[in-house]
Design a protein around this motif. Structure first.
Motif, PDB file in Angstrom:
ATOM      1  N   GLY A 229       0.818  -1.206   0.000  1.00 36.92           N
ATOM      2  CA  GLY A 229       0.000   0.000   0.000  1.00 36.92           C
ATOM      3  C   GLY A 229       0.853   1.257   0.000  1.00 36.92           C
ATOM      4  O   GLY A 229       2.046   1.222   0.305  1.00 36.92           O
ATOM      5  N   PRO A 230       0.255   2.410  -0.336  1.00 36.12           N
ATOM      6  CA  PRO A 230       1.020   3.653  -0.416  1.00 36.12           C
ATOM      7  C   PRO A 230       1.480   4.133   0.964  1.00 36.12           C
ATOM      8  O   PRO A 230       0.836   3.845   1.977  1.00 36.12           O
ATOM      9  CB  PRO A 230       0.031   4.638  -1.036  1.00 36.12           C
ATOM     10  N   LEU A 231       2.582   4.856   0.976  1.00 37.23           N
ATOM     11  CA  LEU A 231       3.051   5.489   2.200  1.00 37.23           C
ATOM     12  C   LEU A 231       2.194   6.722   2.448  1.00 37.23           C
ATOM     13  O   LEU A 231       2.139   7.634   1.611  1.00 37.23           O
ATOM     14  CB  LEU A 231       4.524   5.874   2.057  1.00 37.23           C
ATOM     15  N   ASP A 232       1.510   6.757   3.584  1.00 32.48           N
ATOM     16  CA  ASP A 232       0.656   7.903   3.897  1.00 32.48           C
ATOM     17  C   ASP A 232       0.737   8.211   5.383  1.00 32.48           C
ATOM     18  O   ASP A 232       1.565   7.641   6.111  1.00 32.48           O
ATOM     19  CB  ASP A 232      -0.793   7.648   3.462  1.00 32.48           C
ATOM     20  N   ALA A 233      -0.116   9.111   5.835  1.00 31.24           N
ATOM     21  CA  ALA A 233      -0.052   9.591   7.216  1.00 31.24           C
ATOM     22  C   ALA A 233      -0.357   8.505   8.234  1.00 31.24           C
ATOM     23  O   ALA A 233      -0.012   8.649   9.413  1.00 31.24           O
ATOM     24  CB  ALA A 233      -1.016  10.765   7.395  1.00 31.24           C
ATOM     25  N   LEU A 234      -0.986   7.419   7.812  1.00 34.24           N
ATOM     26  CA  LEU A 234      -1.345   6.340   8.735  1.00 34.24           C
ATOM     27  C   LEU A 234      -0.335   5.201   8.730  1.00 34.24           C
ATOM     28  O   LEU A 234      -0.467   4.257   9.510  1.00 34.24           O
ATOM     29  CB  LEU A 234      -2.732   5.800   8.397  1.00 34.24           C
ATOM     30  N   SER A 235       0.663   5.270   7.870  1.00 32.56           N
ATOM     31  CA  SER A 235       1.637   4.179   7.749  1.00 32.56           C
ATOM     32  C   SER A 235       2.548   4.122   8.973  1.00 32.56           C
ATOM     33  O   SER A 235       2.959   5.155   9.504  1.00 32.56           O
ATOM     34  CB  SER A 235       2.489   4.359   6.495  1.00 32.56           C
ATOM     35  N   ASP A 236       2.883   2.901   9.385  1.00 38.69           N
ATOM     36  CA  ASP A 236       3.830   2.697  10.479  1.00 38.69           C
ATOM     37  C   ASP A 236       5.211   2.310   9.972  1.00 38.69           C
ATOM     38  O   ASP A 236       6.185   2.351  10.722  1.00 38.69           O
ATOM     39  CB  ASP A 236       3.324   1.590  11.421  1.00 38.69           C
ATOM     40  N   VAL A 237       5.280   1.903   8.708  1.00 37.54           N
ATOM     41  CA  VAL A 237       6.533   1.388   8.174  1.00 37.54           C
ATOM     42  C   VAL A 237       6.750   1.950   6.771  1.00 37.54           C
ATOM     43  O   VAL A 237       5.791   2.227   6.037  1.00 37.54           O
ATOM     44  CB  VAL A 237       6.514  -0.164   8.151  1.00 37.54           C
ATOM     45  N   MET A 238       8.013   2.142   6.403  1.00 35.04           N
ATOM     46  CA  MET A 238       8.397   2.505   5.042  1.00 35.04           C
ATOM     47  C   MET A 238       9.184   1.337   4.464  1.00 35.04           C
ATOM     48  O   MET A 238      10.182   0.914   5.048  1.00 35.04           O
ATOM     49  CB  MET A 238       9.278   3.764   5.035  1.00 35.04           C
ATOM     50  N   VAL A 239       8.729   0.825   3.325  1.00 29.77           N
ATOM     51  CA  VAL A 239       9.383  -0.310   2.687  1.00 29.77           C
ATOM     52  C   VAL A 239      10.005   0.172   1.376  1.00 29.77           C
ATOM     53  O   VAL A 239       9.307   0.688   0.503  1.00 29.77           O
ATOM     54  CB  VAL A 239       8.388  -1.451   2.406  1.00 29.77           C
ATOM     55  N   PHE A 240      11.319   0.006   1.268  1.00 34.21           N
ATOM     56  CA  PHE A 240      12.067   0.487   0.107  1.00 34.21           C
ATOM     57  C   PHE A 240      12.546  -0.702  -0.723  1.00 34.21           C
ATOM     58  O   PHE A 240      13.121  -1.652  -0.191  1.00 34.21           O
ATOM     59  CB  PHE A 240      13.282   1.304   0.549  1.00 34.21           C
ATOM     60  N   GLN A 241      12.334  -0.618  -2.044  1.00 36.09           N
ATOM     61  CA  GLN A 241      12.823  -1.629  -2.971  1.00 36.09           C
ATOM     62  C   GLN A 241      13.572  -0.919  -4.087  1.00 36.09           C
ATOM     63  O   GLN A 241      13.005  -0.053  -4.757  1.00 36.09           O
ATOM     64  CB  GLN A 241      11.675  -2.444  -3.549  1.00 36.09           C
ATOM     65  N   THR A 242      14.822  -1.282  -4.292  1.00 30.56           N
ATOM     66  CA  THR A 242      15.640  -0.644  -5.301  1.00 30.56           C
ATOM     67  C   THR A 242      16.606  -1.660  -5.916  1.00 30.56           C
ATOM     68  O   THR A 242      16.664  -2.804  -5.476  1.00 30.56           O
ATOM     69  CB  THR A 242      16.414   0.550  -4.698  1.00 30.56           C
ATOM     70  N   ARG A 243      17.323  -1.215  -6.937  1.00 36.45           N
ATOM     71  CA  ARG A 243      18.293  -2.078  -7.612  1.00 36.45           C
ATOM     72  C   ARG A 243      19.634  -1.365  -7.758  1.00 36.45           C
ATOM     73  O   ARG A 243      19.673  -0.131  -7.881  1.00 36.45           O
ATOM     74  CB  ARG A 243      17.795  -2.469  -9.016  1.00 36.45           C
ATOM     75  N   ARG A 244      20.679  -2.142  -7.749  1.00 37.20           N
ATOM     76  CA  ARG A 244      21.998  -1.601  -8.038  1.00 37.20           C
ATOM     77  C   ARG A 244      22.057  -1.126  -9.484  1.00 37.20           C
ATOM     78  O   ARG A 244      21.663  -1.837 -10.401  1.00 37.20           O
ATOM     79  CB  ARG A 244      23.074  -2.678  -7.807  1.00 37.20           C
ATOM     80  N   LYS A 245      22.571   0.085  -9.664  1.00 42.42           N
ATOM     81  CA  LYS A 245      22.798   0.573 -11.016  1.00 42.42           C
ATOM     82  C   LYS A 245      23.959  -0.206 -11.638  1.00 42.42           C
ATOM     83  O   LYS A 245      24.872  -0.647 -10.945  1.00 42.42           O
ATOM     84  CB  LYS A 245      23.132   2.065 -11.008  1.00 42.42           C
ATOM     85  N   GLU A 246      23.927  -0.339 -12.936  1.00 42.28           N
ATOM     86  CA  GLU A 246      24.988  -1.075 -13.644  1.00 42.28           C
ATOM     87  C   GLU A 246      26.347  -0.389 -13.443  1.00 42.28           C
ATOM     88  O   GLU A 246      26.422   0.817 -13.334  1.00 42.28           O
ATOM     89  CB  GLU A 246      24.653  -1.154 -15.139  1.00 42.28           C
TER      90      GLU A 246
END
Length: 246
Positions: A229-246
């Motif tokens: 779900g989206p990060l909003d004012a009611l969120s308790d956690v921030m989940v980050f997903q990313t990738r290494r650049k080449e």
């Protein structure tokens, strides 16, 4: 932060925390291959992944926490591969397609230099295009300098242990210091108190996004829950997903 002196309390407190397990388990299975877990602690996530057949290497700075993880492995008839080391400086020969850092593992990096050093070191252990996925608590704290009982009561034999805490918030340094008081009452009514201090550095969303970009990663996908779900004012956690650049 040295967890050696209260690895037993940590294990009691968070052994039943399940919110993130399906998320990290599903992610590891989709990626496949061998993954790296930063801050493996007493093996809560590590053991869950191993039970699902995931090949996982855990990284943990605390020898006391590793001892509890290996005791868990013995109880559950698992083999856990956990390396003792610091996220800023560890060196492994192997590279990974996925690195995870569950449950605020990166909140023990207290300065921008430490944070960037850790992110760059993680990047060096990922294959090109490899994923980095982690979660952080939304920095929302209650009243400071107030003693609270968090509903944590543990029984062992005839002893009862209640956990109280006091938090102090340093808004300038983005720090939160939690003083834990573990009060154990024996059958004869005698009381023993143990005291521990946990120091963490919290993050804001866009601070993390810039940190990842500076550390050689793509702009992350950010969610406000493990269900996506989206990060909003009611969120308790921030989940980050990313990738290494080449």
């Amino acid at each position: 932060m040295n967890y050696d002196d209260f690895a037993d309390l940590y294990d009691h407190q968070y052994d039943l925390y399940r919110d993130d397990l399906h998320f990290y388990g599903g992610l590891a299975e989709r990626v496949g291959g061998h993954i790296l877990e930063i801050g493996s602690g007493t093996g809560r996530v590590t053991a869950y992944l191993a039970r699902r057949g995931v090949q996982v290497t855990g990284l943990e700075p605390s020898g006391g926490m590793i001892a509890y993880a290996q005791a868990r492995a013995t109880r559950e008839h698992l083999t856990l591969n956990i390396v003792q080391g610091d996220v800023k400086t560890f060196r492994l020969e192997q590279k990974f397609a996925l690195c995870i850092a569950p449950f605020n593992a990166l909140m023990h990096l207290y300065t921008p230099n430490e944070q960037l050093q850790a992110i760059e070191n993680i990047r060096a252990h990922l294959h090109p295009g490899g994923q980095l996925v982690f979660d952080l608590s939304v920095p929302r704290y209650g009243a400071t300098n107030t003693v609270r009982h968090e509903g944590e009561t543990f029984y062992e034999g005839g002893n009862r242990t209640d956990v109280f805490l006091v938090q102090r918030h340093d808004e300038v340094k983005q720090g939160i210091v939690t003083e834990y008081y573990a009060d154990t009452t024996a059958e004869d009514g005698s009381l023993k108190r143990r005291h521990y201090t946990l120091t963490q550095r919290y993050y804001t969303r866009y601070e993390v996004e810039w940190l990842l970009r500076c550390g050689g990663f793509e702009s992350p996908r950010v969610a406000g829950s493990f269900q996506g779900g989206p990060l909003d004012a009611l969120s308790d956690v921030m989940v980050f997903q990313t990738r290494r650049k080449e």
